[in-house]
Design a protein around this motif. Structure first.
Motif, PDB file in Angstrom:
ATOM      1  N   CYS A 133       0.727  -1.108  -0.062  1.00  0.00           N
ATOM      2  CA  CYS A 133      -0.009   0.030   0.016  1.00  0.00           C
ATOM      3  C   CYS A 133       0.745   1.145   0.138  1.00  0.00           C
ATOM      4  O   CYS A 133       1.594   1.269   0.732  1.00  0.00           O
ATOM      5  CB  CYS A 133      -0.937   0.072   1.194  1.00  0.00           C
ATOM      6  N   ASP A 173       0.349   3.935   1.181  1.00  0.00           N
ATOM      7  CA  ASP A 173       0.107   4.998   2.032  1.00  0.00           C
ATOM      8  C   ASP A 173       0.629   4.350   3.488  1.00  0.00           C
ATOM      9  O   ASP A 173       1.560   5.145   4.238  1.00  0.00           O
ATOM     10  CB  ASP A 173      -1.346   5.160   2.567  1.00  0.00           C
ATOM     11  N   CYS A 174       0.327   3.101   3.715  1.00  0.00           N
ATOM     12  CA  CYS A 174       0.804   2.431   4.929  1.00  0.00           C
ATOM     13  C   CYS A 174       2.013   1.372   4.940  1.00  0.00           C
ATOM     14  O   CYS A 174       2.355   0.958   5.888  1.00  0.00           O
ATOM     15  CB  CYS A 174      -0.446   1.854   5.773  1.00  0.00           C
ATOM     16  N   VAL A 191      -4.444   4.287  -6.258  1.00  0.00           N
ATOM     17  CA  VAL A 191      -4.426   5.271  -4.968  1.00  0.00           C
ATOM     18  C   VAL A 191      -5.609   4.734  -4.075  1.00  0.00           C
ATOM     19  O   VAL A 191      -5.777   5.282  -2.726  1.00  0.00           O
ATOM     20  CB  VAL A 191      -4.841   6.757  -5.219  1.00  0.00           C
ATOM     21  N   LEU A 203      -7.530   6.557  -0.909  1.00  0.00           N
ATOM     22  CA  LEU A 203      -6.778   7.597  -0.681  1.00  0.00           C
ATOM     23  C   LEU A 203      -7.381   8.737  -1.016  1.00  0.00           C
ATOM     24  O   LEU A 203      -7.186  10.124  -0.609  1.00  0.00           O
ATOM     25  CB  LEU A 203      -5.085   7.572  -1.014  1.00  0.00           C
ATOM     26  N   GLU A 246     -10.870  10.608  -2.048  1.00  0.00           N
ATOM     27  CA  GLU A 246     -12.345  10.163  -1.643  1.00  0.00           C
ATOM     28  C   GLU A 246     -13.098  10.446  -3.123  1.00  0.00           C
ATOM     29  O   GLU A 246     -12.847  11.181  -3.882  1.00  0.00           O
ATOM     30  CB  GLU A 246     -12.867  11.402  -0.633  1.00  0.00           C
TER      31      GLU A 246
END
Length: 225
Positions: free
Chosen positions: A77, A79-80, A169, A172, A174
């Motif tokens: 991911c 993001d994390c 994405v 991440l 909206e």
């Protein structure tokens, strides 16, 4: 330039008399897939997850002439850093794939043309209070807006989800932050990210499905299987 082509599968695992593709042996899965499978509680979800991932492995293995269980995927991911992002085939990064599951219905997209996203969802799954705020851009809300009736709402949702998957994405970004891409029209849904094209595809009754491909060239061919 040759027209871009995406191979797509959308099937209801509850309607198939046997596992849809390949062996039902979970041993063909990798450690991450087996861990996810073990966390599923009900039988239909277990079968859908298993069939979807076996379908992906069997089709990719067929293209690469490799045993399905030998394929290696990275799902980091952005993001994390955990293994729940867009799958990337380490054995052949030029072969792009995307998977989706909604109840017993599963979907798979494969292509060498460009990063791809596929999404399938239940129409009933969009019947909740606050859908407009979660899914629709302010310009799409209100009476007569996109997704005003159930099938339209589901179609709006899968188009946006497919687009975000193609961009890599996920959520991440909206879904309510951008206008739903029009089918067949190149769109820059997120400023600064590549343009993409979304097309609606056939799905079992009570569902909606869409495929998105990073492209600025317009519509692409979807080969249904």
């Amino acid at each position: 330039m040759a027209e871009a082509v995406v191979d797509a599968w959308v099937l209801d695992t509850a309607a198939s008399p046997a596992p849809a593709r390949g062996s039902a042996d979970a041993g063909a899965l990798d450690d991450h897939e087996r861990e996810r499978l073990a966390r599923l509680a009900d039988g239909p979800s277990v079968r859908a997850y298993l069939e979807l991932h076996l379908l992906a492995r069997s089709q990719v293995g067929r293209l690469l002439r490799r045993p399905p269980g030998s394929l290696r995927f990275d799902r980091t991911c952005p993001d994390c850093g955990r293994q729940h992002g867009r799958p990337v085939l380490l054995d052949d990064p030029g072969l792009h794939l995307s998977l989706s599951r909604a109840g017993t219905v599963v979907a798979l997209a494969l292509t060498r043309s460009a990063p791809v996203g596929i999404d399938v969802d239940e129409v009933e799954g969009t019947r909740f209070e606050g859908f407009e705020e979660v899914a629709l851009h302010p310009r799409e809300r209100g009476e007569g807006a996109a997704g005003a009736e159930a099938q339209g709402r589901a179609t709006t949702w899968v188009r946006k989800e497919a687009a975000l998957k193609a961009l890599g994405v996920g959520l991440l970004i909206e879904p309510a932050s951008f206008v739903t891409p029009r089918p067949g029209v190149p769109s820059e849904v997120v400023p600064g990210l590549p343009r993409l094209v979304v097309v609606d595809i056939a799905a079992p009754v009570g569902h909606a499905a869409a495929v998105a491909l990073l492209s600025a060239d317009g519509p692409f061919e979807v080969r249904h299987h």
